[in-house]
Enzyme design. Structure first.
Site, PDB file in Angstrom:
ATOM      1  N   HIS A 172      20.470-106.158  29.290  1.00 46.41           N
ATOM      2  CA  HIS A 172      19.542-105.980  28.174  1.00 46.41           C
ATOM      3  C   HIS A 172      19.195-104.495  28.075  1.00 46.41           C
ATOM      4  O   HIS A 172      19.205-103.768  29.075  1.00 46.41           O
ATOM      5  CB  HIS A 172      18.287-106.818  28.464  1.00 46.41           C
ATOM      6  CG  HIS A 172      17.280-106.870  27.377  1.00 46.41           C
ATOM      7  ND1 HIS A 172      16.396-105.836  27.117  1.00 46.41           N
ATOM      8  CD2 HIS A 172      16.966-107.853  26.479  1.00 46.41           C
ATOM      9  CE1 HIS A 172      15.600-106.177  26.122  1.00 46.41           C
ATOM     10  NE2 HIS A 172      15.931-107.391  25.712  1.00 46.41           N
ATOM     11  N   ASP A 174      16.451-107.843  37.207  1.00 43.73           N
ATOM     12  CA  ASP A 174      15.788-108.219  35.956  1.00 43.73           C
ATOM     13  C   ASP A 174      15.878-109.739  35.872  1.00 43.73           C
ATOM     14  O   ASP A 174      16.924-110.299  35.535  1.00 43.73           O
ATOM     15  CB  ASP A 174      16.493-107.554  34.780  1.00 43.73           C
ATOM     16  CG  ASP A 174      16.001-108.058  33.423  1.00 43.73           C
ATOM     17  OD1 ASP A 174      15.180-108.998  33.377  1.00 43.73           O
ATOM     18  OD2 ASP A 174      16.470-107.529  32.389  1.00 43.73           O
ATOM     19  N   GLN A 197      15.276-113.924  32.553  1.00 40.79           N
ATOM     20  CA  GLN A 197      15.922-115.177  32.179  1.00 40.79           C
ATOM     21  C   GLN A 197      16.167-116.079  33.388  1.00 40.79           C
ATOM     22  O   GLN A 197      16.756-117.149  33.244  1.00 40.79           O
ATOM     23  CB  GLN A 197      17.250-114.887  31.471  1.00 40.79           C
ATOM     24  CG  GLN A 197      17.131-114.026  30.237  1.00 40.79           C
ATOM     25  CD  GLN A 197      16.409-114.705  29.093  1.00 40.79           C
ATOM     26  OE1 GLN A 197      16.267-115.926  29.065  1.00 40.79           O
ATOM     27  NE2 GLN A 197      15.922-113.926  28.139  1.00 40.79           N
ATOM     28  N   LYS A 236       8.381-115.888  28.547  1.00 40.44           N
ATOM     29  CA  LYS A 236       9.620-116.668  28.617  1.00 40.44           C
ATOM     30  C   LYS A 236       9.484-117.856  29.570  1.00 40.44           C
ATOM     31  O   LYS A 236      10.437-118.627  29.739  1.00 40.44           O
ATOM     32  CB  LYS A 236      10.784-115.771  29.027  1.00 40.44           C
ATOM     33  CG  LYS A 236      11.072-114.653  28.038  1.00 40.44           C
ATOM     34  CD  LYS A 236      12.271-113.831  28.457  1.00 40.44           C
ATOM     35  CE  LYS A 236      12.390-112.546  27.658  1.00 40.44           C
ATOM     36  NZ  LYS A 236      12.701-112.766  26.243  1.00 40.44           N
ATOM     37  N   CYS A 244      19.495-107.278  21.916  1.00 43.09           N
ATOM     38  CA  CYS A 244      19.183-106.102  22.741  1.00 43.09           C
ATOM     39  C   CYS A 244      20.234-105.906  23.826  1.00 43.09           C
ATOM     40  O   CYS A 244      19.917-105.590  24.973  1.00 43.09           O
ATOM     41  CB  CYS A 244      17.787-106.208  23.353  1.00 43.09           C
ATOM     42  SG  CYS A 244      16.454-106.152  22.154  1.00 43.09           S
TER      43      CYS A 244
END
Length: 409
Positions: free
Chosen positions: A119, A195, A198, A221, A363
């Site tokens: 991303h 990261d 997700q 999220k 993104c």
């Protein structure tokens, strides 16, 4: 898994006279009533600033905020709440590490290793710091199935000081081998940042067993509100890092000649925090914990398997699904191309059927160039989705096909 849609008030809406089918959780998830209630209760009953006042409601607000910190630490198996820093989102968390750790530790002789699936939030901060500090960026390539190509990992790690990588792709759904990469990074005295925007909403997260040095995720999220994210870091690293922002709350003392930073984690939490949002995050963690992360994983894996099979069977050669083709290698994020229909046109037709998907580059422009496309239509599944949502999606895809290619009738 029995997660009633009735827990999520927005899912009772209709769009264009049809029940809403929300398939954009990779962008932001829906919020259960318990999260909404927790935030409303704060504003209604004990709205006050934290770490400021000795009066009752200020102490109640501080206790609620710090209870969330402890619960978040437990949720990701941190050995201490002091490693949990509240930020706005993953992007801010990565910028914090890039500026504070990277600014002190990276120079012209160094390399930061990222991947082609990242991303922008895990690309642009490193571009900014590379321009300032002179270090190099190196990219882990992808194989034909949207997985990391680690066949040349030893050479990729040569001279690397930090590996910064998505735990799960927001476009391909690919779940990456974080422990393997952490061990390989540490073997060359490099650090690793994950990261996990997700990852944390979908899979049980253990920062200790994963081997990561930093982990970033975001509330919105994972059934929580927007405006609050988390940076977790190993305490010894955070202790060495200088504050990212200066101002109130992040200090122990200020004089005309300088300042003394606060202890962890407060030295990274300048100014008034998003208190209601942090309390909402705490309610989201409670909701996910009560539901059970293993149950969520099993439900989403079954639903992803159903979606992969149904889309291929009912859409045939008209559909391309990017990324791994088996559900055990991915989360329920399916980026598709369908019948040569532009993703934005497709998303508009799906909306007529109440189906909410994301169209665009997500993104992740470097990844779009690797895939050879300008954009995709992204379908993302979560704990409140079921097979009927997938069936409605396919019905709407067929309607789009008939609209744009009438000869298909």
């Amino acid at each position: 898994m029995n997660t009633p849609k009735s827990d999520f008030p927005l899912l009772s809406r209709t769009i264009n006279g049809r029940p809403i089918v929300y398939l954009d959780s990779a962008a932001t998830s829906q919020k259960p009533q318990s999260v909404i209630d927790a935030m409303n209760e704060f504003y209604r009953s004990y709205n006050a600033n934290t770490h400021r006042g000795a009066y009752t409601i200020a102490e109640e607000a501080t206790d609620a905020l710090e209870t969330t910190r402890r619960n978040v630490a437990r949720f990701i198996n941190s050995d201490s709440p002091s490693g949990v820093v509240f930020t706005k989102n993953v992007t801010e968390s990565i910028n914090l590490v890039a500026r504070s750790w990277g600014g002190a530790n990276l120079g012209p002789q160094d390399t930061v290793l990222i991947t082609e699936m990242e991303h922008h939030g895990n690309i642009v901060p490193w571009h900014i710091m590379a321009a300032e500090k002179g270090f190099k960026l190196r990219w882990i390539p992808l194989d034909e199935n949207g997985r990391l190509d680690l066949s040349n990992l030893e050479q990729l790690l040569d001279g690397v000081k930090l590996v910064s990588i998505s735990a799960a792709s927001n476009v391909l759904g690919t779940v990456n081998p974080i422990r393997r990469l952490a061990d390989a990074a540490h073997a060359v005295d490099a650090l690793i940042l994950a990261d996990a925007a997700q990852y944390v909403p979908h899979l049980q997260t253990d920062v200790q067993s994963s081997g990561v040095d930093f982990l970033c995720f975001t509330g919105h999220k994972m059934c929580g509100p927007t405006g609050v994210g988390v940076l977790w870091g190993r305490s010894e690293l955070l202790e060495e890092m200088t504050p990212f922002l200066g101002g109130g709350n992040m200090i122990l003392d200020v004089t005309k000649n300088g300042y003394l930073p606060n202890e962890l984690p407060y030295k990274f939490e300048a100014g008034t925090l998003p208190i209601a949002e942090i309390i909402g995050l705490g309610a989201a963690v409670e909701y996910l914990t009560k539901t059970g992360m293993q149950q969520i994983k099993a439900h989403e894996e079954q639903l992803t398997a159903y979606a992969l099979h149904a889309l291929k069977e009912r859409c045939g050669d008209d559909i391309v699904i990017h990324g791994p083709q088996t559900p055990d290698e991915r989360i329920g994020v399916l980026s598709i191309a369908y019948n040569n229909i532009h993703p934005h046109d497709l998303a508009q037709v799906l909306n007529e059927y109440g189906v909410c998907v994301r169209a665009g580059h997500h993104c992740a422009k470097p990844l779009m160039r690797v895939l050879g496309v300008n954009a995709t239509t992204r379908v993302s599944l979560y704990l409140y989705n079921d097979t009927s949502d997938v069936d409605t999606l396919i019905e709407a895809l067929h309607a789009a096909r008939d609209l744009f290619t009438p000869s298909a009738n």
